[in-house]
Write a protein that holds these residues in place. Structure first.
Motif, PDB file in Angstrom:
ATOM      1  N   LEU A   1     -50.667 -60.285  65.888  1.00  0.00           N
ATOM      2  CA  LEU A   1     -50.978 -58.886  66.130  1.00  0.00           C
ATOM      3  C   LEU A   1     -50.818 -58.075  64.863  1.00  0.00           C
ATOM      4  O   LEU A   1     -51.494 -57.082  64.662  1.00  0.00           O
TER       5      LEU A   1
ATOM      6  N   ARG B   1     -45.177 -60.867  74.168  1.00  0.00           N
ATOM      7  CA  ARG B   1     -45.489 -59.832  75.137  1.00  0.00           C
ATOM      8  C   ARG B   1     -45.348 -60.263  76.588  1.00  0.00           C
ATOM      9  O   ARG B   1     -45.683 -59.511  77.479  1.00  0.00           O
ATOM     10  N   GLY B   2     -44.848 -61.464  76.861  1.00  0.00           N
ATOM     11  CA  GLY B   2     -44.588 -61.845  78.249  1.00  0.00           C
ATOM     12  C   GLY B   2     -45.783 -62.493  78.919  1.00  0.00           C
ATOM     13  O   GLY B   2     -46.549 -63.188  78.280  1.00  0.00           O
ATOM     14  N   PHE B   3     -45.950 -62.244  80.223  1.00  0.00           N
ATOM     15  CA  PHE B   3     -47.002 -62.862  81.045  1.00  0.00           C
ATOM     16  C   PHE B   3     -46.895 -64.378  80.954  1.00  0.00           C
ATOM     17  O   PHE B   3     -47.809 -65.081  80.540  1.00  0.00           O
TER      18      PHE B   3
ATOM     19  N   LEU C   1     -53.614 -67.927  89.478  1.00  0.00           N
ATOM     20  CA  LEU C   1     -54.694 -66.948  89.332  1.00  0.00           C
ATOM     21  C   LEU C   1     -55.471 -67.040  88.026  1.00  0.00           C
ATOM     22  O   LEU C   1     -56.590 -66.545  87.946  1.00  0.00           O
ATOM     23  N   CYS C   2     -54.890 -67.631  86.973  1.00  0.00           N
ATOM     24  CA  CYS C   2     -55.605 -67.630  85.705  1.00  0.00           C
ATOM     25  C   CYS C   2     -56.434 -68.878  85.548  1.00  0.00           C
ATOM     26  O   CYS C   2     -55.908 -69.969  85.427  1.00  0.00           O
TER      27      CYS C   2
ATOM     28  N   ARG D   1     -47.622 -67.318  89.607  1.00  0.00           N
ATOM     29  CA  ARG D   1     -48.765 -66.404  89.747  1.00  0.00           C
ATOM     30  C   ARG D   1     -49.819 -66.695  88.698  1.00  0.00           C
ATOM     31  O   ARG D   1     -51.015 -66.726  88.976  1.00  0.00           O
ATOM     32  N   TYR D   2     -49.368 -66.942  87.455  1.00  0.00           N
ATOM     33  CA  TYR D   2     -50.301 -67.237  86.367  1.00  0.00           C
ATOM     34  C   TYR D   2     -51.063 -68.513  86.659  1.00  0.00           C
ATOM     35  O   TYR D   2     -52.281 -68.581  86.514  1.00  0.00           O
TER      36      TYR D   2
ATOM     37  N   ASP E   1     -56.333 -57.546  82.232  1.00  0.00           N
ATOM     38  CA  ASP E   1     -56.062 -58.619  83.194  1.00  0.00           C
ATOM     39  C   ASP E   1     -54.551 -58.573  83.409  1.00  0.00           C
ATOM     40  O   ASP E   1     -53.781 -58.785  82.475  1.00  0.00           O
ATOM     41  N   ALA E   2     -54.120 -58.270  84.641  1.00  0.00           N
ATOM     42  CA  ALA E   2     -52.689 -58.075  84.879  1.00  0.00           C
ATOM     43  C   ALA E   2     -51.943 -59.393  85.084  1.00  0.00           C
ATOM     44  O   ALA E   2     -50.737 -59.386  85.306  1.00  0.00           O
ATOM     45  N   VAL E   3     -52.671 -60.519  85.028  1.00  0.00           N
ATOM     46  CA  VAL E   3     -51.996 -61.818  85.153  1.00  0.00           C
ATOM     47  C   VAL E   3     -51.713 -62.382  83.766  1.00  0.00           C
ATOM     48  O   VAL E   3     -50.634 -62.899  83.493  1.00  0.00           O
ATOM     49  N   SER E   4     -52.691 -62.272  82.850  1.00  0.00           N
ATOM     50  CA  SER E   4     -52.511 -62.826  81.512  1.00  0.00           C
ATOM     51  C   SER E   4     -52.095 -61.768  80.495  1.00  0.00           C
ATOM     52  O   SER E   4     -51.649 -62.097  79.398  1.00  0.00           O
ATOM     53  N   GLY E   5     -52.274 -60.477  80.845  1.00  0.00           N
ATOM     54  CA  GLY E   5     -51.941 -59.417  79.895  1.00  0.00           C
ATOM     55  C   GLY E   5     -53.055 -59.118  78.913  1.00  0.00           C
ATOM     56  O   GLY E   5     -52.908 -58.254  78.048  1.00  0.00           O
ATOM     57  N   ALA E   6     -54.183 -59.821  79.016  1.00  0.00           N
ATOM     58  CA  ALA E   6     -55.265 -59.627  78.046  1.00  0.00           C
ATOM     59  C   ALA E   6     -56.017 -58.339  78.317  1.00  0.00           C
ATOM     60  O   ALA E   6     -56.205 -57.932  79.462  1.00  0.00           O
TER      61      ALA E   6
ATOM     62  N   GLN F   1     -55.951 -56.174  64.868  1.00  0.00           N
ATOM     63  CA  GLN F   1     -57.148 -55.772  65.606  1.00  0.00           C
ATOM     64  C   GLN F   1     -58.026 -54.835  64.785  1.00  0.00           C
ATOM     65  O   GLN F   1     -59.181 -54.630  65.107  1.00  0.00           O
TER      66      GLN F   1
ATOM     67  N   LEU G   1     -45.521 -54.196  82.744  1.00  0.00           N
ATOM     68  CA  LEU G   1     -45.656 -54.656  84.121  1.00  0.00           C
ATOM     69  C   LEU G   1     -44.324 -55.251  84.552  1.00  0.00           C
ATOM     70  O   LEU G   1     -43.714 -56.007  83.801  1.00  0.00           O
TER      71      LEU G   1
ATOM     72  N   ALA H   1     -53.007 -56.469  92.293  1.00  0.00           N
ATOM     73  CA  ALA H   1     -52.304 -56.595  91.001  1.00  0.00           C
ATOM     74  C   ALA H   1     -52.940 -57.617  90.071  1.00  0.00           C
ATOM     75  O   ALA H   1     -52.248 -58.240  89.269  1.00  0.00           O
TER      76      ALA H   1
ATOM     77  N   ILE I   1     -42.247 -58.403  83.396  1.00  0.00           N
ATOM     78  CA  ILE I   1     -43.171 -59.535  83.396  1.00  0.00           C
ATOM     79  C   ILE I   1     -43.916 -59.573  82.070  1.00  0.00           C
ATOM     80  O   ILE I   1     -44.055 -60.627  81.452  1.00  0.00           O
ATOM     81  N   GLY I   2     -44.414 -58.421  81.618  1.00  0.00           N
ATOM     82  CA  GLY I   2     -45.143 -58.412  80.357  1.00  0.00           C
ATOM     83  C   GLY I   2     -45.434 -56.991  79.889  1.00  0.00           C
ATOM     84  O   GLY I   2     -45.256 -56.028  80.640  1.00  0.00           O
ATOM     85  N   THR I   3     -45.868 -56.882  78.637  1.00  0.00           N
ATOM     86  CA  THR I   3     -46.229 -55.595  78.048  1.00  0.00           C
ATOM     87  C   THR I   3     -47.683 -55.650  77.630  1.00  0.00           C
ATOM     88  O   THR I   3     -48.117 -56.633  77.014  1.00  0.00           O
ATOM     89  N   PHE I   4     -48.456 -54.616  77.963  1.00  0.00           N
ATOM     90  CA  PHE I   4     -49.866 -54.571  77.588  1.00  0.00           C
ATOM     91  C   PHE I   4     -49.966 -53.967  76.189  1.00  0.00           C
ATOM     92  O   PHE I   4     -49.686 -52.787  75.993  1.00  0.00           O
ATOM     93  N   LEU I   5     -50.360 -54.785  75.220  1.00  0.00           N
ATOM     94  CA  LEU I   5     -50.389 -54.329  73.828  1.00  0.00           C
ATOM     95  C   LEU I   5     -51.821 -54.046  73.401  1.00  0.00           C
ATOM     96  O   LEU I   5     -52.704 -54.885  73.581  1.00  0.00           O
ATOM     97  N   GLY I   6     -52.025 -52.894  72.782  1.00  0.00           N
ATOM     98  CA  GLY I   6     -53.370 -52.577  72.307  1.00  0.00           C
ATOM     99  C   GLY I   6     -53.625 -51.098  72.104  1.00  0.00           C
ATOM    100  O   GLY I   6     -54.374 -50.716  71.221  1.00  0.00           O
TER     101      GLY I   6
END
Lengths: 329, 126
Positions: free
Chosen positions: B95, B19-21, B31-32, B27-28, A87-92, B117, A43, A71, A52-57
């Protein structure tokens, strides 16, 4: 004085970038998600390209990625036979939707309640994200892999493009396609613009525009190279396209005239999209990078700064002169 | 000859650690929702008790990871897989586990990474 385009390179991916999508405009700006064969979608802030971040999984190449309008959610489609919602804010990771084959395309409805998926098992699926345990609604019909499936007409219809060389328009309540377009060759990309009800389809060296209800041809543009992806400006002034010859092409939508072409990528361009405000467009390439390009070259926007000739002479230390060689962030 | 457009700086690239965020970004924060279950209520006593419990559990987990170092661990994983290995370290987001001498049905892997995981549970003798 005409200025030369300075593309901004966003590095970080280690394999080809195969899909990218912008969000709508939110109170925090707009965002960009990139799908990559390294399995790690990223993202970024849309107007600067800042990571901003990478979605890992995911455990395989990610073929499709999308954001919802505000977003807050992201969805990805991967070669590990799953589509995931994040979740595009926390990356979860929020949901994993198991499929029977590689998933290629994901798309949210405007209210983010439903997710459309399509892939190599040839079936379009609609998931209710509020009831993820429920079986999805299935729309079979295509006879080969689905490359892309999009909501259109206020989420009442679905447009799908497949390797079976057809583009089909579906009503989600009717099992047979409402309309079908056939081609002599594979469709490489498809985009829908609600404002103007236009479908953009690319195949071979052609960029074609159709009415999204009747699927009647509006116009075609033939380009110098095989095109993998094209995008129409939100105000329908320009088209940008990229493909096999590594270049980005810019056309005037009204006159179909080629306005500019830009070199920069070191590999074929797989995806191009205009930002929601039309001020820039992003391209993803086999070379593993994303590049951001200005629509109005020389304008102050995002990281680009308009500098008058007098200021150039006074050696403003804040500004970087871009050098022709590759600069990596 | 055309002058190239100037840029203020280049786009920021990914952070190699994590991993960021960023949880401190505007924003976090806007919104979180907080993950603490008591944070919606006004009861500071319950909030403190929950925070204390969380801190204690986190500390226990980290101490568990420290005590695992260089010990032989049995991992129970999906698809009815059980493997044994000597634990090395975990990465910051938990991870991946770095292990040595991973005993698998097809041989012993000198050095390996186990994806967390994929692990259901693990056990070891202290």
């Amino acid at each position: 004085m005409a200025m030369r385009q300075t593309p901004l390179t966003c590095s970080g991916h280690t394999r080809p970038v195969v899909d990218l999508a912008f969000s709508g405009i939110t109170p925090f700006g707009y965002f960009l998600i990139s799908a990559c064969k390294d399995g790690k979608p990223m993202l970024r802030q849309g107007d600067t390209g800042d990571w901003i971040g990478t979605f890992l999984g995911h455990k395989g190449a990610v073929w499709g990625a999308t954001l919802n309008t505000d977003a807050t959610k992201a969805a990805t489609a991967a070669a590990d036979f799953t589509a995931k919602v994040w979740d595009a804010v926390s990356g979860a990771e929020v949901l994993t939707l198991a499929h029977k084959h590689i998933v290629k395309s994901v798309h949210f409805t405007k209210d983010s309640n439903c997710l459309l998926t399509g892939g190599n098992d040839k079936v379009i699926r609609i998931y209710d994200l509020n009831q993820p345990e429920e079986a999805p609604q299935e729309i079979p019909g295509h006879t080969a892999s689905i490359k892309r499936a999009l909501w259109c007409h206020d989420d009442k219809h679905i447009l799908s493009a497949s390797e079976d060389r057809t583009v089909r328009l579906w009503d989600r309540n009717i099992p047979e396609a409402v309309k079908t377009l056939s081609f002599d060759t594979s469709v490489s990309s498809m985009e829908y613009l609600a404002d103007g009800d236009v479908v953009l389809i690319t195949y071979g060296k052609t960029i074609a525009f159709y009415n999204a209800h009747s699927l009647e041809l509006i116009k075609t543009i033939v380009t110098p190279a095989n095109i993998h992806s094209a995008s129409l400006h939100p105000e329908k002034d320009f088209i940008v396209a990229g493909g096999d010859d590594f270049k980005l092409y810019k056309y005037d939508y009204g006159t179909s005239e080629e306005l500019e072409s830009y070199k920069g990528h070191f590999g074929p361009v797989h995806c191009v999209r205009f930002s929601p405000d039309g001020e820039l467009y992003a391209s993803g390439s086999e070379d593993g990078t994303l590049r951001l390009w200005q629509t109005a070259v020389g304008k102050t926007y995002g990281l680009w700064k308009c500098v008058l000739p007098e200021d150039l002479v006074s050696e403003n230390p804040e500004l970087i002169y871009p050098v022709p060689a590759e600069i990596k962030a | 000859m055309k002058t190239p457009v100037c840029v203020v700086r280049l786009p920021r690239g990914p952070d190699p650690h994590g991993r960021g965020f960023d949880p401190t970004s505007p924003r976090y924060l806007a919104l979180c929702p907080s993950s603490l279950s008591t944070s919606g209520e006004a009861d500071p006593v319950a909030l403190r008790a929950e925070q204390r419990a969380r801190a204690m559990m986190r500390e226990r987990f980290l101490r568990c990871l420290i005590s695992m170092a260089n010990k032989k661990i049995q991992f129970l994983m999906y698809e009815r897989v059980t493997v044994a290995a000597v634990f090395g370290a975990s990465d910051i987001d938990v991870l991946n586990f770095q292990v040595s001498d991973l005993q698998t049905p097809i041989g012993v892997q000198t050095e390996a990474l186990i994806r967390c995981q994929d692990v259901i549970s693990y056990s070891f003798d202290m």
